[in-house]
Write an enzyme that holds these catalytic residues in place. Structure first.
Site, PDB file in Angstrom:
ATOM      1  N   PHE A  10       0.827  -1.202   0.000  1.00 13.56           N
ATOM      2  CA  PHE A  10       0.000   0.000   0.000  1.00 13.56           C
ATOM      3  C   PHE A  10       0.860   1.250   0.000  1.00 13.56           C
ATOM      4  O   PHE A  10       1.908   1.299   0.650  1.00 13.56           O
ATOM      5  CB  PHE A  10      -0.900   0.034   1.239  1.00 13.56           C
ATOM      6  CG  PHE A  10      -2.033  -0.940   1.201  1.00 13.56           C
ATOM      7  CD1 PHE A  10      -3.178  -0.674   0.469  1.00 13.56           C
ATOM      8  CD2 PHE A  10      -1.957  -2.130   1.906  1.00 13.56           C
ATOM      9  CE1 PHE A  10      -4.223  -1.570   0.432  1.00 13.56           C
ATOM     10  CE2 PHE A  10      -2.996  -3.033   1.888  1.00 13.56           C
ATOM     11  CZ  PHE A  10      -4.144  -2.745   1.140  1.00 13.56           C
ATOM     12  N   ASP A  11       0.398   2.261  -0.721  1.00  9.44           N
ATOM     13  CA  ASP A  11       0.985   3.594  -0.612  1.00  9.44           C
ATOM     14  C   ASP A  11       0.343   4.254   0.602  1.00  9.44           C
ATOM     15  O   ASP A  11      -0.883   4.284   0.710  1.00  9.44           O
ATOM     16  CB  ASP A  11       0.708   4.402  -1.880  1.00  9.44           C
ATOM     17  CG  ASP A  11       1.112   5.850  -1.717  1.00  9.44           C
ATOM     18  OD1 ASP A  11       2.197   6.091  -1.170  1.00  9.44           O
ATOM     19  OD2 ASP A  11       0.332   6.727  -2.128  1.00  9.44           O
ATOM     20  N   LYS A  12       1.148   4.771   1.503  1.00 13.47           N
ATOM     21  CA  LYS A  12       0.619   5.263   2.773  1.00 13.47           C
ATOM     22  C   LYS A  12      -0.286   6.476   2.591  1.00 13.47           C
ATOM     23  O   LYS A  12      -1.462   6.446   2.914  1.00 13.47           O
ATOM     24  CB  LYS A  12       1.773   5.598   3.729  1.00 13.47           C
ATOM     25  CG  LYS A  12       1.306   6.173   5.070  1.00 13.47           C
ATOM     26  CD  LYS A  12       2.488   6.488   5.965  1.00 13.47           C
ATOM     27  CE  LYS A  12       3.294   7.655   5.437  1.00 13.47           C
ATOM     28  NZ  LYS A  12       2.531   8.930   5.482  1.00 13.47           N
ATOM     29  N   THR A  13       0.286   7.577   2.060  1.00 11.50           N
ATOM     30  CA  THR A  13      -0.446   8.832   2.008  1.00 11.50           C
ATOM     31  C   THR A  13      -1.581   8.774   0.992  1.00 11.50           C
ATOM     32  O   THR A  13      -1.369   8.465  -0.165  1.00 11.50           O
ATOM     33  CB  THR A  13       0.495   9.994   1.661  1.00 11.50           C
ATOM     34  OG1 THR A  13       1.591   9.976   2.557  1.00 11.50           O
ATOM     35  CG2 THR A  13      -0.228  11.320   1.740  1.00 11.50           C
ATOM     36  N   THR A  71      -3.905   6.679   0.914  1.00  8.42           N
ATOM     37  CA  THR A  71      -4.472   5.333   0.842  1.00  8.42           C
ATOM     38  C   THR A  71      -4.791   4.819   2.237  1.00  8.42           C
ATOM     39  O   THR A  71      -5.941   4.526   2.561  1.00  8.42           O
ATOM     40  CB  THR A  71      -3.497   4.371   0.142  1.00  8.42           C
ATOM     41  OG1 THR A  71      -3.182   4.885  -1.153  1.00  8.42           O
ATOM     42  CG2 THR A  71      -4.131   2.993  -0.022  1.00  8.42           C
TER      43      THR A  71
END
Length: 384
Positions: free
Chosen positions: A340-343, A345
């Protein structure tokens, strides 16, 4: 035996039927009238009245799909220069055969299920189309072109050419891709990369069409036509998703006309030969031939992939998630791990001050006032 056949029949464009019909609201309203008559028939004690209600339900709920079945079969046959039936026609003949042998309730049930699936598919496709339309609204329509005299004038985005100089004011939507010639600003590129925090841009940095400028003003040189921008490519990929099909759906589409043709040949052959092979009377042979036609409808094959993919894509589109097509959706079955992409998401992507820590020797109120006055001069997201 026939009453036990309750398999859901679904018609989809992946079954060889190109769903290009626009029915409007009238056929759907008539369908619900037919559904109401079917429900009322369940509580009518008189068999003649009951069968009359069932027959009316068949006519009202199935007239549009019956006509499409005949019309599309004729068109496909002419185009392919050979008999190319579709599942509409198979369901129509199955319903007619069911009424011939006196099972009006089974005929009504088959048509109601089939036509209901037809409208559900249309609704699901409409949901996806609406989300695509909302995405198209993000496409910029105008820009500020800087002329030789240094003055800027508004022009349509379609008139922009490579090498043009554009002026971008605070809050403007960038009309196309380019490079900043002078000035700095923070640009919201969420429409391109999903990143909710604006990115600082200065001279020499690349900028993209459809993104939103922050508080700065800058001049940019156009490096791509509006049809060649990153956002335009995203739109083309999303639009292509509407025709993208999974391998299973593609196979269903290819074999459906062949399958229906085989059923059309096998059922009459069965009816004609059964009396000689099994010693049945003609009524029993015809009755069981109709049962065979209904049971042979490719509902299980269609329901295994097509409705699942369609409903999933529609539901995802409603929540703002645009898939490239059902082919990519089916890849989830083989997923072993997810990154996952953190920011944006897993996190909101909107920074907030949660705590401020000061040294004991510093006056808290005085230091806070200094920090606020400094940050007011900046337009960085963290400064806000």
């Amino acid at each position: 035996m026939m009453a036990e056949h309750t398999c859901q029949h679904d018609h989809t464009k992946t079954e060889g039927h190109s769903h290009t019909h626009d029915h409007g609201t009238l056929p759907r309203n008539i369908y619900f009238v037919g559904l109401l008559l079917f429900i009322l028939a369940l509580f009518v004690p008189n068999q003649w009245v009951k069968d009359g209600f069932y027959f009316a339900a068949v006519l009202l709920a199935g007239y549009h799909i019956s006509w499409e079945g005949i019309e599309d079969t004729i068109k496909s046959t002419r185009a392919n220069r050979r008999f190319t039936p579709n599942v509409h026609l198979l369901m129509l003949l199955a319903a007619i055969g069911s009424m011939v042998i006196g099972n009006f309730n089974e005929a009504a049930l088959l048509i109601l299920i089939f036509a209901g699936a037809h409208f559900l598919e249309e609704y699901a496709e409409g949901q996806s189309r609406r989300e695509i339309t909302n995405l198209l609204k993000l496409n910029p329509t105008e820009a500020r072109l800087v002329g030789p005299d240094g003055k800027a004038k508004k022009i349509a985005a379609s008139e922009i050419k490579k090498g043009d100089i554009l002026q971008v004011l605070p809050g403007d939507q960038l009309a196309t891709d380019g490079v900043i010639l002078s000035g700095t600003s923070a640009i919201n590129e969420a429409s391109i990369n999903g990143e909710s925090i604006p990115r600082e841009k200065t001279t020499g940095d690349e900028v993209y069409g459809s993104t939103i400028n922050g508080n700065g003003t800058f001049l940019m040189e156009v490096t791509k036509d509006s049809s060649e921008t990153v956002f335009a490519k995203i739109l083309s990929v999303v639009e292509a998703a509407q025709s993208n099909q999974s391998p299973t759906e593609t196979r269903i589409k290819k074999i459906e006309p062949i399958y229906v043709t085989v059923v059309f040949i096998a059922v009459p052959l069965f009816i004609l030969t059964a009396p000689f092979l099994f010693g049945w009377d003609w009524y029993t042979s015809f009755y069981r031939g109709i049962v065979m036609m209904i049971a042979a409808s490719p509902c299980a094959l269609a329901a295994s992939a097509v409705p699942a993919s369609l409903s999933a894509i529609s539901n995802l589109a409603k929540k703002g998630i645009l898939f490239k097509g059902s082919n990519y959706l089916t890849n989830f079955a083989q997923i072993k791990a997810v990154a996952f992409d953190k920011t944006g998401t897993l996190t909101v992507g909107k920074p907030t001050v949660t705590e401020a820590v000061f040294a004991d020797t510093i006056d808290r109120a005085e230091a806070a006032a200094v920090i606020v006055s400094m940050e007011k001069q900046a337009n960085h997201p963290l400064a806000d």
